[in-house]
Design an enzyme around this catalytic site. Structure first.
Site, PDB file in Angstrom:
ATOM      1  N   HIS A 188       0.817  -1.212   0.000  1.00  0.00           N
ATOM      2  CA  HIS A 188       0.000   0.000   0.000  1.00  0.00           C
ATOM      3  C   HIS A 188       0.853   1.266   0.000  1.00  0.00           C
ATOM      4  CE1 HIS A 188      -3.229  -2.848   0.678  1.00  0.00           C
ATOM      5  NE2 HIS A 188      -3.928  -1.936   0.032  1.00  0.00           N
ATOM      6  N   GLU A 431     -11.550 -10.448  -5.230  1.00  0.00           N
ATOM      7  CA  GLU A 431     -10.102 -10.418  -4.993  1.00  0.00           C
ATOM      8  C   GLU A 431      -9.617 -11.689  -4.295  1.00  0.00           C
ATOM      9  OE1 GLU A 431      -8.995  -7.043  -2.542  1.00  0.00           O
ATOM     10  OE2 GLU A 431     -10.804  -7.193  -1.328  1.00  0.00           O
ATOM     11  N   ASP A 455      -4.763  -8.412  -4.558  1.00  0.00           N
ATOM     12  CA  ASP A 455      -5.004  -9.550  -3.668  1.00  0.00           C
ATOM     13  C   ASP A 455      -5.300 -10.822  -4.456  1.00  0.00           C
ATOM     14  OD1 ASP A 455      -4.562  -8.777  -0.991  1.00  0.00           O
ATOM     15  OD2 ASP A 455      -6.302  -7.452  -1.123  1.00  0.00           O
ATOM     16  N   CYS A 502      -9.990  -2.760 -10.310  1.00  0.00           N
ATOM     17  CA  CYS A 502      -9.429  -1.614  -9.587  1.00  0.00           C
ATOM     18  C   CYS A 502      -8.066  -1.927  -8.988  1.00  0.00           C
ATOM     19  CB  CYS A 502     -10.397  -1.120  -8.515  1.00  0.00           C
ATOM     20  SG  CYS A 502     -10.705  -2.323  -7.233  1.00  0.00           S
TER      21      CYS A 502
HETATM   22  C1  PEP Z   1      -6.678  -5.194  -4.664  1.00  0.00           C
HETATM   23  O1  PEP Z   1      -6.494  -6.071  -3.822  1.00  0.00           O
HETATM   24  O2  PEP Z   1      -6.388  -5.328  -5.876  1.00  0.00           O
HETATM   25  C2  PEP Z   1      -7.248  -3.885  -4.270  1.00  0.00           C
HETATM   26  C3  PEP Z   1      -7.596  -2.990  -5.165  1.00  0.00           C
HETATM   27  O3  PEP Z   1      -7.355  -3.612  -2.939  1.00  0.00           O
HETATM   28  P1  PEP Z   1      -6.095  -3.246  -1.997  1.00  0.00           P
HETATM   29  O4  PEP Z   1      -4.899  -3.038  -2.892  1.00  0.00           O
HETATM   30  O5  PEP Z   1      -6.452  -2.036  -1.233  1.00  0.00           O
HETATM   31  O6  PEP Z   1      -5.977  -4.472  -1.150  1.00  0.00           O
HETATM   32 MG    MG Z   2      -7.402  -5.890  -1.860  1.00  0.00          MG
END
Ligand code: PEP
Ligand code: MG
Length: 543
Positions: A188, A431, A455, A502
């Site tokens: 993140h 995910e 994920d 996303c």
């Molecule tokens: C993902 O897992 O692709 C996602 C968009 O959520 P995050 O990256 O916040 O886990």
């Molecule tokens: Mg995620």
């Protein structure tokens, strides 16, 4: 001049002075103090200084954010004087001959663990405050700047690694680039760098970290991951020319603003922006986002020392919906856990946090927390076109529980005479491999899917997304990941459900044509990737 190399996670070039990020307390070791009385005197002086600092911060906070929000600093002042806490520090100094720093650190850890393990939510939240106070006292004792402060001039921040909570609390207007010695490109922290539109290189290695010091000149190439410490004039000129090229490219991309995201053979898709909070809306609009495809609401929780109230969340959601002026805004409910840890949640230690009590599992096991967020969301829904999305879904029954919680909140609001919109779309993140495999069942009960490839890659390939050693194995282009995306899109469309992506893969233009052929309806990316993606869509064919 010295060269190092890491992994570029956001392509742009930065040239500037280094500021090394240091965490308070990390270098304090157990050493016997020669004179406990002297340590007690140092402690008393540090407490007086900390107290004066807090009084000043309280005044500043009162005038800038109001008395209610400033109260936290009053609580800190009270905790600084807490008898049990002070007694424990003094005992450690007198009986174990601890240095004042070590005694403060030890007592702080003990008290914060004690708060974190309490049943009461309010008391759990105090764990982070105790740590804050310990950090402040330690800075006063060592004469260093406050918690991880990286200076007040524009700088390139160099750190061993940054937790998402540390990243969100940095002053982003001063950080021209990040470099971390460790970390992985799907973390993140890397995602935040992309969202904030700043060059970033991760995994630069320990050798890099030991070579840099505050004030050094550094060039960061976010395209290649190259790092040039103390560059000669010729090298600096070369990179300044590259910066100019980046600038020209951005200028030519900006000509795509206002143009549709339409393929050569006439298929139009939606390109939305990923944001971490209201701060991200300006960049989304500047880059011509058609909407917000992922508002990671957990960042509202990460940047505070206490749970945001219903009112505070309502204000943030309303702000984003209002400023997006009727464009769709998809807000994902809290996705805490794994690398996004919050002290005040008091979560128990987990050996495998990515497989733990995270995201929707936490919302379903803490109904009050969930209810507060859903109330804020529905109350804000009248200000625009809201979509609510649940993360980490693995089963139909989880979705049914989320839908029931939404209905309950709507009933409650109606009874209180509070308005909400009837056109809120409900969706889920796909995910986990489980969600992709049963996407035919899930598509029947939601309005949309958004595929979280970060994920999905981690869970499909059994590769921890945080572990840099696994970068070579965690291939998001793996056939298994692509097949799950295709299956999800097929099942969504068979049940009139729209489907977007996303995760970070949405911005990978080498796959744009593939996604278009799979029938993906929406791609949601960090704002700086919107126009390059529009360019890729416009030069692709979909059929
Ligand atoms: C993902 O897992 O692709 C996602 C968009 O959520 P995050 O990256 O916040 O886990
Ligand atoms: Mg995620």
């Amino acid at each position: 001049m010295k060269k190092f190399c890491g992994k570029g996670v956001y392509g742009a070039i930065a040239i500037g002075r280094v500021s090394v990020f240091s965490r308070q307390g990390t270098n304090i070791t157990q050493q016997k103090a020669e004179d406990p009385e002297q340590e007690l005197k140092r402690l008393a002086a540090a407490k007086a200084l900390a107290s004066a600092q807090l009084a000043e911060i309280y005044e500043k906070a009162c005038s800038e954010v109001g008395e209610e929000n400033a109260q936290i600093f009053e609580i800190h002042m009270m905790m600084l004087e807490d008898e049990d806490h002070s007694e424990r520090i003094e005992t450690l100094i007198r009986t174990e001959q601890a240095t004042a720093e070590y005694a403060v650190l030890t007592a702080g850890n003990e008290f914060s663990e004690m708060f974190a393990s309490m049943d009461d939510d309010y008391m759990q939240a105090r764990a982070a405050d105790v740590k804050d106070i310990s950090n402040r006292l330690i800075s006063c004792l060592t004469g260093s700047s406050e918690t991880g402060d990286a200076g007040s001039d524009m700088h390139i921040l160099c750190a061993d690694d940054l937790a998402p909570s540390e990243t969100v609390s940095l002053d982003k207007s001063l950080v021209v680039a990040f470099v971390t010695a460790f970390g992985s490109s799907n973390s993140h922290t890397a995602i935040l760098a992309r969202n904030m539109d700043i060059p970033a290189v991760i995994g630069a290695g320990e050798e890099f970290l030991s070579a840099v010091k505050d004030g050094d000149m550094l060039i960061v190439d976010g395209h290649t991951g190259d790092l040039i410490l103390d560059p000669d004039t010729e090298t600096e000129q070369f990179y300044r020319a590259r910066q100019e090229e980046d600038y020209c490219r951005a200028k030519s991309l900006s000509e795509l603003k206002g143009r549709p995201n339409i393929t050569k053979d006439g298929r139009e898709i939606r390109i939305y922006a990923n944001i971490g909070g209201p701060d991200g809306v300006d960049a989304a609009l500047e880059n011509d986002a058609g909407g917000i495809g992922l508002f990671r609401s957990e960042f509202l929780y990460l940047e505070r020392s206490d749970c945001p109230t219903e009112e505070q969340q309502f204000d943030a959601y309303k702000d984003v919906l209002t400023r997006m002026e009727g464009r769709q805004v998809i807000i994902r409910t809290l996705d805490i856990g794994a690398d996004k840890q919050i002290d005040y949640f008091g979560l128990k230690h987990e050996d495998n946090p990515a497989l733990g009590l995270r995201a929707v599992r936490l919302s379903l096991t803490r109904p009050e927390l969930f209810r507060t967020q859903l109330r804020a969301l529905y109350r804000a829904s009248v200000y625009g076109q809201l979509g609510i999305m649940f993360p980490m879904i693995t089963s139909v029954s989880e979705v049914e529980k989320c839908l029931a919680a939404c209905e309950e909140v709507k009933r409650e609001l109606s009874a209180e005479g509070i308005a909400y919109s009837d056109s809120v779309e409900i969706g889920i993140m796909v995910e986990t491999p489980a969600a992709a495999v049963i996407s035919d069942l899930l598509a029947q009960i939601v309005d949309f899917f958004s595929i979280g490839t970060n994920d999905l890659t981690q869970y499909t390939l059994a590769c921890d997304r945080q572990d840099p050693a696994l970068e070579a194995f965690a291939d998001p282009h793996h056939e298994a990941v692509l097949r799950l995306i295709e299956l999800t899109a097929k099942n969504a469309h068979a049940h009139d459900t729209w489907v977007g992506i996303c995760g970070e893969l949405a911005a990978d233009t080498s796959l744009t044509q593939t996604f278009l052929r799979m029938g993906i309806d929406e791609l949601s990316v960090s704002a700086p990737f919107i126009l390059p993606l529009r360019e890729a869509v416009r030069s692709s064919t979909a059929y």
